[in-house]
Design an enzyme around this catalytic site. Structure first.
Site, PDB file in Angstrom:
ATOM      1  N   GLY A 141     -35.023  90.249 -70.538  1.00  0.00           N
ATOM      2  CA  GLY A 141     -35.212  91.682 -70.672  1.00  0.00           C
ATOM      3  C   GLY A 141     -36.680  92.039 -70.478  1.00  0.00           C
ATOM      4  O   GLY A 141     -37.572  91.356 -70.987  1.00  0.00           O
ATOM      5  N   ASN A 150     -18.403  34.814 -90.532  1.00  0.00           N
ATOM      6  CA  ASN A 150     -18.096  35.716 -91.643  1.00  0.00           C
ATOM      7  C   ASN A 150     -16.692  36.301 -91.606  1.00  0.00           C
ATOM      8  O   ASN A 150     -16.307  37.015 -92.520  1.00  0.00           O
ATOM      9  CB  ASN A 150     -19.119  36.856 -91.676  1.00  0.00           C
ATOM     10  CG  ASN A 150     -19.143  37.651 -90.378  1.00  0.00           C
ATOM     11  OD1 ASN A 150     -18.792  37.140 -89.321  1.00  0.00           O
ATOM     12  ND2 ASN A 150     -19.564  38.899 -90.452  1.00  0.00           N
ATOM     13  N   GLU A 195     -32.657  95.385 -70.095  1.00  0.00           N
ATOM     14  CA  GLU A 195     -32.027  94.142 -69.654  1.00  0.00           C
ATOM     15  C   GLU A 195     -32.022  94.076 -68.129  1.00  0.00           C
ATOM     16  O   GLU A 195     -31.972  95.103 -67.439  1.00  0.00           O
ATOM     17  CB  GLU A 195     -30.597  94.050 -70.195  1.00  0.00           C
ATOM     18  CG  GLU A 195     -30.507  93.981 -71.707  1.00  0.00           C
ATOM     19  CD  GLU A 195     -31.132  92.731 -72.291  1.00  0.00           C
ATOM     20  OE1 GLU A 195     -31.361  91.763 -71.532  1.00  0.00           O
ATOM     21  OE2 GLU A 195     -31.407  92.714 -73.501  1.00  0.00           O
ATOM     22  N   GLY A 225     -21.794  91.301 -77.741  1.00  0.00           N
ATOM     23  CA  GLY A 225     -23.211  91.537 -77.548  1.00  0.00           C
ATOM     24  C   GLY A 225     -24.064  91.191 -78.745  1.00  0.00           C
ATOM     25  O   GLY A 225     -23.576  90.983 -79.861  1.00  0.00           O
ATOM     26  N   HIS A 282     -34.297  31.711 -83.540  1.00  0.00           N
ATOM     27  CA  HIS A 282     -33.725  31.918 -82.209  1.00  0.00           C
ATOM     28  C   HIS A 282     -32.235  31.603 -82.144  1.00  0.00           C
ATOM     29  O   HIS A 282     -31.723  30.769 -82.868  1.00  0.00           O
ATOM     30  CB  HIS A 282     -34.449  31.069 -81.144  1.00  0.00           C
ATOM     31  CG  HIS A 282     -35.055  29.813 -81.658  1.00  0.00           C
ATOM     32  ND1 HIS A 282     -36.348  29.434 -81.379  1.00  0.00           N
ATOM     33  CD2 HIS A 282     -34.569  28.844 -82.467  1.00  0.00           C
ATOM     34  CE1 HIS A 282     -36.627  28.293 -81.977  1.00  0.00           C
ATOM     35  NE2 HIS A 282     -35.557  27.918 -82.633  1.00  0.00           N
TER      36      HIS A 282
END
Length: 500
Positions: free
Chosen positions: A151, A398, A167, A86, A375
């Site tokens: 609540g 690469n 509650e 709780g 492009h």
């Protein structure tokens, strides 16, 4: 001596209704986890102590808290609620993490109310301390036309003060009809809270220690109980499942977009624009439809973004234009143009007034000011100087199958279409390359690099090797055509080479 504030953020719940392997408080909206939103708000109060109570998946949530310590630049104590017993028990765990002699205000909030902000928390603390005799408890409340799940705030009939919080599972029919509800955010006097927590019991429908029962204990002891009513109920709306999370995400985004518009940003279509809370925008930025600005993206003044653009952790300079682009962890210089259909991967740096055009992909690429990649090009692991132009359909090769290498292109370089840069290779300042060139070796400054031999045509090759095809029939219909004479040996060599 000013009264100190401590903040306890409750983050121990399992969140089973999320139906997720990820703890509920680590689900994200607006570019932050719900936990991060809560801790950012708590930090705005500038507390002397900041505590987060963890329980379910405590290692993972605790690690997230540790990362937020660095982000917020303040220590955050992690308290563990081993058994989920709780909210009262959770706060008891958090309180035990504070110094035993702490005598100030304890602010309690939850980690699943991501729209709660520091301004609201400040206002709650101010209300708590507003009277000559500070309250033992101050409860943040709001009015919910559909109060299911909350609540209920039960007030005394003679003076309207709070009597208790009931509650829903324990409410009578009359109490269940009450629309003023508990937001789950509280300010407590630390000494009173320590005493009251010791008086809680689990004699209720859930068999848990309710933090809300502290209000009844305060009232019974004659201690002052205040209420701070919040008109903007969305600030304390919780996210218990993904439907609620999506609604809160949309509401958070709506508020974020509207705040930026009020700050001088033009958003053409707010309904299709998503801006994370960590994003920074300059004045007179224009955002077109279909844009997502995520993470820590920054956009300078007068820049134009979109349509249909997603930028994550990208820095965009003043006056830049980014159209139909996907970018992450990159930098776009002032006055640069990007798109349409560009893909900027991490490590891309485009200099001022540079250009990345249609169908260009970059990664770990540093492209100098005024240089252009217009492009159909891949630029990976490369440095390009200023005022250079990379021809269409070029590829920076690469990777050799084992390791990646870098290409360096100087300033004022012009490369022809379909140039292949086979790394590692360097192209000097002012150099040129011919179309279709494959660069395997360095090019000196001012040189023209051309690879490949003279074009040679083999007459009748299609008719001989592809008889009966449409191409062969079209060639035959066009009639005989002879290329420049070749020695018979050369013809045979070419024929053999192509057929192989």
């Amino acid at each position: 001596m000013p009264v100190q504030t401590a903040v306890v953020v409750l983050a121990a719940g399992a969140g089973t209704r999320m139906r997720s392997k990820t703890p509920k408080v680590l689900h994200t909206l607006g570019g932050r986890t719900m936990l991060a939103h809560s801790l950012h708000a708590a930090a705005e109060v500038d507390p002397a102590h900041l505590v987060t109570v963890v329980g379910h998946d405590k290692e993972r949530v605790g690690a997230a808290v540790g990362a937020l310590e660095t982000e917020l630049g303040r220590p955050i104590t992690v308290a563990v609620q081993e058994e989920q017993n709780g909210t009262g028990h959770a706060v008891e765990c958090g309180l035990s993490a504070l110094p035993a002699d702490f005598r100030g205000t304890v602010l309690v909030t939850a980690a699943d109310v991501p729209l709660l902000d520091g301004h609201t928390l400040h206002a709650l603390v101010d209300e708590h301390r507003s009277e000559p005799t500070p309250a033992a408890v101050t409860v943040l409340t709001f009015t919910a036309p559909e109060p299911t799940g909350y609540g209920r705030i039960v007030r005394l009939p003679h003076d309207g003060e709070i009597a208790e919080i009931v509650e829903e599972a324990d409410a009578t029919e009359e109490q269940a009809a009450i629309t003023e509800v508990n937001a789950g955010v509280y300010a407590f006097d630390a000494e009173f809270l320590r005493t009251a927590l010791g008086q809680l019991n689990a004699n209720n429908a859930q068999g848990e220690l309710y933090l809300t029962d502290v209000v009844k204990i305060a009232r019974a002891s004659g201690a002052p109980v205040f209420a701070a009513h919040l008109s903007d109920s969305a600030k304390v709306a919780g996210a218990n499942d993904r439907v609620q999370l999506s609604r809160l995400a949309a509401e958070l985004n709506r508020r974020t977009v509207e705040n930026w518009m009020r700050a001088g940003v033009t958003v053409v279509d707010p309904s299709t624009t998503w801006i994370d809370v960590g994003v920074t925008l300059g004045r007179d930025v224009t955002i077109h439809p279909g844009v997502q600005l995520l993470g820590t993206t920054t956009v300078g003044e007068d820049a134009v973004i979109g349509p249909d653009t997603t930028l994550t952790d990208v820095s965009v300079g003043d006056g830049a234009s980014v159209v139909r682009t996907h970018g992450s962890e990159s930098t776009i210089g002032a006055g640069a143009t990007v798109g349409p259909f560009s893909y900027l991967r991490p490590g891309t740096v485009l200099g001022a007034s540079g250009k990345l055009g249609a169908f260009v992909e970059t990664k770990n690429a540093d492209i100098g000011a005024h240089s252009k990649v217009p492009h159909l090009t891949y630029v990976g692991d490369a440095t390009i100087g200023e005022y250079s132009n990379i021809g269409a359909s070029s590829v920076f090769v690469n990777y050799d199958g084992v390791a990646k290498s870098r290409t360096v292109v100087g300033s004022h370089v012009r490369t022809g279409s379909d140039t292949m840069f086979v790394a590692p290779v360097q192209v000097g300042d002012g150099a040129y390359t011919g179309a279709g060139t494959v660069l395997r070796f360095d090019v000196p400054p001012g040189a023209l690099a051309v690879s490949g031999g003279k074009q040679r045509n083999i007459d009748g090759w299609v008719q001989r090797n592809r008889p009966g095809t449409p191409a062969a029939e079209a060639a035959s219909a066009a009639g005989p055509h002879h290329s420049s004479d070749l020695h018979e040996t050369e013809k045979q060599d070419l024929k053999d080479g192509i057929e192989q």
